[in-house]
Design a protein around this motif. Sequence first.
Motif, PDB file in Angstrom:
ATOM      1  N   GLU A  18       0.981   0.760  -1.532  1.00  0.00           N
ATOM      2  CA  GLU A  18       0.815   0.808  -2.993  1.00  0.00           C
ATOM      3  C   GLU A  18       0.104  -0.437  -3.531  1.00  0.00           C
ATOM      4  O   GLU A  18      -0.636  -0.355  -4.506  1.00  0.00           O
ATOM      5  N   VAL A  19       0.357  -1.600  -2.922  1.00  0.00           N
ATOM      6  CA  VAL A  19      -0.298  -2.818  -3.433  1.00  0.00           C
ATOM      7  C   VAL A  19      -1.645  -3.066  -2.738  1.00  0.00           C
ATOM      8  O   VAL A  19      -2.275  -4.089  -2.953  1.00  0.00           O
TER       9      VAL A  19
ATOM     10  N   ARG B 174       5.445   1.776   2.447  1.00  0.00           N
ATOM     11  CA  ARG B 174       4.962   2.416   1.220  1.00  0.00           C
ATOM     12  C   ARG B 174       4.546   1.352   0.196  1.00  0.00           C
ATOM     13  O   ARG B 174       3.520   1.476  -0.464  1.00  0.00           O
ATOM     14  N   LEU B 175       5.356   0.297   0.084  1.00  0.00           N
ATOM     15  CA  LEU B 175       5.039  -0.780  -0.863  1.00  0.00           C
ATOM     16  C   LEU B 175       3.716  -1.452  -0.506  1.00  0.00           C
ATOM     17  O   LEU B 175       2.866  -1.686  -1.377  1.00  0.00           O
ATOM     18  N   LEU B 176       3.520  -1.751   0.789  1.00  0.00           N
ATOM     19  CA  LEU B 176       2.282  -2.406   1.211  1.00  0.00           C
ATOM     20  C   LEU B 176       1.072  -1.509   0.944  1.00  0.00           C
ATOM     21  O   LEU B 176      -0.011  -1.996   0.588  1.00  0.00           O
TER      22      LEU B 176
ATOM     23  N   TYR C 218      -1.430   3.676   6.715  1.00  0.00           N
ATOM     24  CA  TYR C 218      -0.162   4.006   6.055  1.00  0.00           C
ATOM     25  C   TYR C 218       0.389   5.327   6.589  1.00  0.00           C
ATOM     26  O   TYR C 218       1.567   5.415   6.964  1.00  0.00           O
TER      27      TYR C 218
ATOM     28  N   LYS D 108      10.216   2.064   3.339  1.00  0.00           N
ATOM     29  CA  LYS D 108       9.975   1.581   1.968  1.00  0.00           C
ATOM     30  C   LYS D 108       8.965   0.436   1.971  1.00  0.00           C
ATOM     31  O   LYS D 108       8.119   0.335   1.087  1.00  0.00           O
ATOM     32  N   GLU D 109       9.068  -0.435   2.976  1.00  0.00           N
ATOM     33  CA  GLU D 109       8.134  -1.572   3.046  1.00  0.00           C
ATOM     34  C   GLU D 109       6.696  -1.091   3.263  1.00  0.00           C
ATOM     35  O   GLU D 109       5.767  -1.562   2.603  1.00  0.00           O
TER      36      GLU D 109
ATOM     37  N   LYS E  51       3.821   5.556   8.625  1.00  0.00           N
ATOM     38  CA  LYS E  51       4.885   6.341   7.982  1.00  0.00           C
ATOM     39  C   LYS E  51       5.348   7.469   8.908  1.00  0.00           C
ATOM     40  O   LYS E  51       6.555   7.700   9.074  1.00  0.00           O
TER      41      LYS E  51
END
Lengths: 83, 215
Positions: A45-46, A41-43, A54, A38-39, A58
């Motif tokens: 996305e921002v 993916r968040l990094l 990524y 999740k972390e 992942k």
Amino acid sequence: MFLLDDLFLRPITSLLTVIHDMALQERYDVERIRDDIKEVRLLYEVGELETDAYERRKATLESELDVAEAARERLSGRVEVKR
Amino acid sequence: MSADQTVADEKLYVYGVVEDEGVDVSTPGVEAASDVYTISHRRHAAVVSDIDTLDPDESDENARAHDDVLREVMTAGDGRPVVPMRFGMVFDSERALKNVLRNSRVELTGSLRQAVDREEVGIKVLVPEDGLADPEEARASIEAELDERAEDVEDGDLFSDRLLLNRAYLVARGRRGRFDDAVDAVREAYPELTVQYSGPWAPYSFVDFTIATEA
């Protein structure tokens, strides 16, 4: 002689078991790996991670998760992850 | 494919439930399903697509498709209340799904009422990699700024050390502008923070409805 061996070896084997279980807990902590996914993916996305980085991170984490889930299934009852 | 044509061995992936009215969805569904349609029981309709597995892949693409379908359903026209399902809800047959719609009609009616003219937005706030001088002060200030402009709030999981805040807000559709302004004010006040503002989403965090798939 048997009594002496038993007395000397028991604490060592107990300690080894504890260390081994702790290593398993760390290695197969499914929730931690899910949080890491999740972390990442968040990094992404921002905008802090490029697409290639990524995808690589992942894929690595998803492989770790597959292994951890399979191991936890196999070791069911032997490994308890404390959070 | 219409509901009547559903092939017996195909399963149904469910996105959410709406009041039974015309729902026309053009967004591709989970597993790239080209046809998203509804299956109705009395006044409720489940938004579904066909799928050949009980365990769809939790890929980014599928998760996005699930959300995109729900967003199209809830934002069409003047907006429509929807009771969203979590990703991965699959029914063996149309009959099983209709049983759930029948047995849950009171709860569905209540949940749809909760969702009228409201939408969910998400806020995640990340601290810089080298940390923040006074994270508690920043968190309290941001929460105060946003909370008063929302009808409800749910704390999410702080799954990363970088996360200062992870919250879902339920906002009246007509008051989204005020909430957007509050998010802008937070960004201006804390330029060193990264603010991820997402939505609108179907109100996953606020609609109190769960389905037992074995029904």
